[in-house]
Design a protein around this motif. Structure first.
Motif, PDB file in Angstrom:
ATOM      1  N   GLN A  39      31.593  26.290  29.372  1.00  0.00           N
ATOM      2  CA  GLN A  39      32.787  26.290  30.210  1.00  0.00           C
ATOM      3  C   GLN A  39      33.351  27.699  30.370  1.00  0.00           C
ATOM      4  O   GLN A  39      33.765  28.083  31.461  1.00  0.00           O
ATOM      5  CB  GLN A  39      33.851  25.344  29.642  1.00  0.00           C
ATOM      6  CG  GLN A  39      33.527  23.894  29.899  1.00  0.00           C
ATOM      7  CD  GLN A  39      34.572  22.954  29.339  1.00  0.00           C
ATOM      8  OE1 GLN A  39      35.006  23.098  28.197  1.00  0.00           O
ATOM      9  NE2 GLN A  39      34.960  21.974  30.136  1.00  0.00           N
ATOM     10  N   LYS A  40      33.341  28.480  29.298  1.00  0.00           N
ATOM     11  CA  LYS A  40      33.808  29.871  29.383  1.00  0.00           C
ATOM     12  C   LYS A  40      32.943  30.673  30.347  1.00  0.00           C
ATOM     13  O   LYS A  40      33.461  31.456  31.145  1.00  0.00           O
ATOM     14  CB  LYS A  40      33.801  30.535  28.004  1.00  0.00           C
ATOM     15  CG  LYS A  40      34.904  30.083  27.092  1.00  0.00           C
ATOM     16  CD  LYS A  40      34.788  30.783  25.735  1.00  0.00           C
ATOM     17  CE  LYS A  40      35.810  30.256  24.756  1.00  0.00           C
ATOM     18  NZ  LYS A  40      35.631  30.870  23.430  1.00  0.00           N
ATOM     19  N   LEU A  41      31.645  30.475  30.264  1.00  0.00           N
ATOM     20  CA  LEU A  41      30.739  31.190  31.166  1.00  0.00           C
ATOM     21  C   LEU A  41      30.979  30.781  32.615  1.00  0.00           C
ATOM     22  O   LEU A  41      30.998  31.632  33.512  1.00  0.00           O
ATOM     23  CB  LEU A  41      29.285  30.945  30.767  1.00  0.00           C
ATOM     24  CG  LEU A  41      28.842  31.616  29.465  1.00  0.00           C
ATOM     25  CD1 LEU A  41      27.518  31.045  28.983  1.00  0.00           C
ATOM     26  CD2 LEU A  41      28.761  33.122  29.641  1.00  0.00           C
ATOM     27  N   LEU A  42      31.187  29.495  32.846  1.00  0.00           N
ATOM     28  CA  LEU A  42      31.477  29.037  34.208  1.00  0.00           C
ATOM     29  C   LEU A  42      32.791  29.622  34.725  1.00  0.00           C
ATOM     30  O   LEU A  42      32.901  29.972  35.899  1.00  0.00           O
ATOM     31  CB  LEU A  42      31.503  27.511  34.263  1.00  0.00           C
ATOM     32  CG  LEU A  42      30.139  26.824  34.182  1.00  0.00           C
ATOM     33  CD1 LEU A  42      30.310  25.324  34.001  1.00  0.00           C
ATOM     34  CD2 LEU A  42      29.296  27.136  35.404  1.00  0.00           C
ATOM     35  N   GLU A  43      33.775  29.730  33.845  1.00  0.00           N
ATOM     36  CA  GLU A  43      35.061  30.329  34.246  1.00  0.00           C
ATOM     37  C   GLU A  43      34.909  31.789  34.636  1.00  0.00           C
ATOM     38  O   GLU A  43      35.648  32.297  35.477  1.00  0.00           O
ATOM     39  CB  GLU A  43      36.078  30.221  33.111  1.00  0.00           C
ATOM     40  CG  GLU A  43      36.648  28.840  32.916  1.00  0.00           C
ATOM     41  CD  GLU A  43      37.542  28.751  31.684  1.00  0.00           C
ATOM     42  OE1 GLU A  43      37.590  29.703  30.881  1.00  0.00           O
ATOM     43  OE2 GLU A  43      38.190  27.699  31.530  1.00  0.00           O
ATOM     44  N   GLN A  44      33.947  32.480  34.017  1.00  0.00           N
ATOM     45  CA  GLN A  44      33.751  33.898  34.305  1.00  0.00           C
ATOM     46  C   GLN A  44      33.125  34.135  35.680  1.00  0.00           C
ATOM     47  O   GLN A  44      33.207  35.237  36.213  1.00  0.00           O
ATOM     48  CB  GLN A  44      32.866  34.547  33.230  1.00  0.00           C
ATOM     49  CG  GLN A  44      33.531  34.651  31.891  1.00  0.00           C
ATOM     50  CD  GLN A  44      32.580  35.180  30.828  1.00  0.00           C
ATOM     51  OE1 GLN A  44      31.607  35.843  31.135  1.00  0.00           O
ATOM     52  NE2 GLN A  44      32.869  34.862  29.577  1.00  0.00           N
TER      53      GLN A  44
END
Length: 187
Positions: A39-44
């Protein structure tokens, strides 16, 4: 002699059940951490441009995924594995948003691949074909249709930035559903 064999068999069953239980607890923690990382990677990845609101679409994720109360640990593991595999294939297709940082996409693919390997070696391979067939019921077919709709949407939109943004947002929520399924690993 027979009593000793029965005792050995009982101990073996007890130890294997305990080992699988410990595997599920560890798997639950690792899966949750992996989902958060994804999810953090997708947010980036770049945010939604204002003019993409008209591109929104309901891909109709199966209801059983949103509300996984009926799943057993084993079946939840198979469903999570299938979800991760399909998310991986959406991004692996080779068509990515040109506005995205390829390093982030590569990191996301790596995280997904690691988690699929862990699920496969910890649960999927050990449970065998019978549980696999049970897990591959209508829910898996509906789940596969869901991901086909996502891929068809990207293709129909010619892999535009807006289409990828809509898909990225949809897949972001998939990890929340995966975490709900992961809660089934708790004893």
């Amino acid at each position: 002699m027979n009593n000793r064999c029965i005792l050995q068999l009982a101990l073996l069953l007890c130890f294997s059940t305990t080992a699988l239980s410990l595997s599920y607890n560890l798997l639950r923690l690792q899966q949750f951490n992996s989902s958060v990382e994804c999810q953090k990677l997708l947010e980036q990845l770049n945010g939604r441009p204002a003019d993409c609101l008209s591109d929104r679409m309901d891909f109709k994720i199966p209801k059983e995924i949103k509300h996984p109360q009926q799943f057993q640990k084993e079946h939840a593991a198979f469903v999570i594995y299938e979800m991760l595999k399909d998310i991986f294939h959406v991004f692996k297709k080779g068509y990515s948003n040109p506005d995205w940082n390829n390093t982030i996409v590569t990191d996301l693919l790596s995280e997904l691949h690691q988690q699929m390997d862990l699920l496969n070696t910890t649960v999927v391979e050990k449970l065998g074909e019978e549980n696999k067939r049970q897990a591959y019921s209508m829910i898996i077919l509906r789940l596969k249709s869901y991901y086909v709709r996502i891929r068809m949407y990207l293709e129909a939109k010619l892999y535009s930035s807006c289409a990828w943004t809509v898909v990225r947002d949809e897949l972001y929520w998939n990890f929340s559903f995966i975490n709900r399924l992961t809660d089934k690993f708790q004893n």
